[in-house]
Design a protein around this motif. Structure first.
Motif, PDB file in Angstrom:
ATOM      1  N   HIS A  10       0.496  -0.761   0.221  1.00 60.54           N
ATOM      2  CA  HIS A  10      -0.443   0.220   0.536  1.00 60.54           C
ATOM      3  C   HIS A  10       1.026   1.338   0.149  1.00 60.54           C
ATOM      4  CE1 HIS A  10      -3.827  -2.292   1.532  1.00 60.54           C
ATOM      5  NE2 HIS A  10      -3.731  -2.202   0.315  1.00 60.54           N
ATOM      6  N   GLU A  11       2.147   1.399   0.579  1.00 64.93           N
ATOM      7  CA  GLU A  11       2.363   2.706   0.664  1.00 64.93           C
ATOM      8  C   GLU A  11       3.537   2.602  -0.623  1.00 64.93           C
ATOM      9  OE1 GLU A  11       5.432  -0.767   2.810  1.00 64.93           O
ATOM     10  OE2 GLU A  11       2.723  -0.245   2.629  1.00 64.93           O
ATOM     11  N   SER A  14       1.594   4.824  -5.116  1.00 71.00           N
ATOM     12  CA  SER A  14       1.891   6.042  -5.559  1.00 71.00           C
ATOM     13  C   SER A  14       2.824   5.866  -7.429  1.00 71.00           C
ATOM     14  CB  SER A  14       2.898   6.899  -5.063  1.00 71.00           C
ATOM     15  OG  SER A  14       4.098   6.204  -4.769  1.00 71.00           O
ATOM     16  N   LYS A  34      -4.909   9.082  -7.656  1.00 71.83           N
ATOM     17  CA  LYS A  34      -4.320   9.485  -6.169  1.00 71.83           C
ATOM     18  C   LYS A  34      -5.091   8.974  -5.179  1.00 71.83           C
ATOM     19  CE  LYS A  34      -0.695  11.528  -7.879  1.00 71.83           C
ATOM     20  NZ  LYS A  34       0.661  13.401  -7.657  1.00 71.83           N
ATOM     21  N   SER A  35      -6.233  10.176  -5.380  1.00 74.83           N
ATOM     22  CA  SER A  35      -7.077   9.847  -3.973  1.00 74.83           C
ATOM     23  C   SER A  35      -8.146   8.670  -4.040  1.00 74.83           C
ATOM     24  CB  SER A  35      -8.537  11.056  -4.782  1.00 74.83           C
ATOM     25  OG  SER A  35      -9.494  11.616  -3.881  1.00 74.83           O
ATOM     26  N   GLU A  38      -6.026   6.235  -2.682  1.00 77.95           N
ATOM     27  CA  GLU A  38      -5.284   6.277  -1.279  1.00 77.95           C
ATOM     28  C   GLU A  38      -7.045   5.416  -0.637  1.00 77.95           C
ATOM     29  OE1 GLU A  38      -3.602   6.819   0.959  1.00 77.95           O
ATOM     30  OE2 GLU A  38      -2.287   6.942  -1.051  1.00 77.95           O
ATOM     31  N   GLU A  39      -8.321   5.717  -1.245  1.00 72.89           N
ATOM     32  CA  GLU A  39      -9.230   4.993  -1.081  1.00 72.89           C
ATOM     33  C   GLU A  39      -9.431   3.452  -1.005  1.00 72.89           C
ATOM     34  OE1 GLU A  39     -14.477   5.803  -1.826  1.00 72.89           O
ATOM     35  OE2 GLU A  39     -12.992   7.558  -2.537  1.00 72.89           O
ATOM     36  N   LYS A  41      -7.157   1.548  -1.706  1.00 71.23           N
ATOM     37  CA  LYS A  41      -6.253   1.427  -0.291  1.00 71.23           C
ATOM     38  C   LYS A  41      -7.332   0.674   1.283  1.00 71.23           C
ATOM     39  CE  LYS A  41      -2.036   3.600  -0.627  1.00 71.23           C
ATOM     40  NZ  LYS A  41      -1.790   4.607   0.485  1.00 71.23           N
ATOM     41  N   GLN A  42      -8.312   0.847   1.341  1.00 72.42           N
ATOM     42  CA  GLN A  42      -9.377   0.857   2.968  1.00 72.42           C
ATOM     43  C   GLN A  42     -10.304  -0.081   2.344  1.00 72.42           C
ATOM     44  OE1 GLN A  42      -8.371   2.229   5.318  1.00 72.42           O
ATOM     45  NE2 GLN A  42      -6.994   2.795   4.042  1.00 72.42           N
TER      46      GLN A  42
END
Length: 141
Positions: A10-11, A14, A34-35, A38-39, A41-42
């Motif tokens: 996850h890290e 990018s 990118k946004s 990020e979402e 990942k959850q």
């Protein structure tokens, strides 16, 4: 060339953005991608990558769920290999690696969508043993 297949942590999501941007022919901005990643990942999402030495050259999203008609399933999403690495058998090796990986995770089936005019992908997935079961409908809301 030394190729490796692995799950992208996850890290390091990018690293996925430039390939997803290229796949979508810049229809979605880098900031939006990118946004969204990020979402993601959850959610029940992982991303598998193909590395040529240490360079990320291919990706496939993996969405996990339980479907009433097949049980635990994975849906492949945004499958993409940089053009200069295509037609070398790498896609088949990547699919074989993904198949073994998700099988170990308990998946009973793999599904995916492909654009109707992407004929090379249709041939590739037929050769991989996929069948067309229906149509994917879409509506913006």
């Amino acid at each position: 060339m030394n190729y490796k297949f692995k799950i992208i942590p996850h890290e390091r999501f990018s690293d996925i953005i430039p390939l997803a941007f290229e796949l979508n022919a810049a229809k979605v901005s880098m900031d939006v991608l990118k946004s969204r990643f990020e979402e993601m990942k959850q959610q029940n999402y992982e991303c598998a990558g193909i590395y040529a030495d240490d360079k990320l050259i291919g990706i496939s999203g993996l969405w996990y769920c339980t479907r009433h008609y097949v049980g635990k399933a994975v849906e492949l999403d945004h499958v993409y290999i940089l053009p200069q690495y295509r037609s070398k058998g790498l896609g088949k090796k990547f699919m074989d690696w993904i198949y073994k990986y998700v099988k170990k995770k308990g998946c009973n089936s793999m599904e995916l969508n492909t654009y109707v005019n992407n004929y090379p992908s249709h041939k590739f997935y037929y050769n991989e043993g996929y069948e067309i079961w229906g149509y994917h409908f879409f509506k913006n809301i």
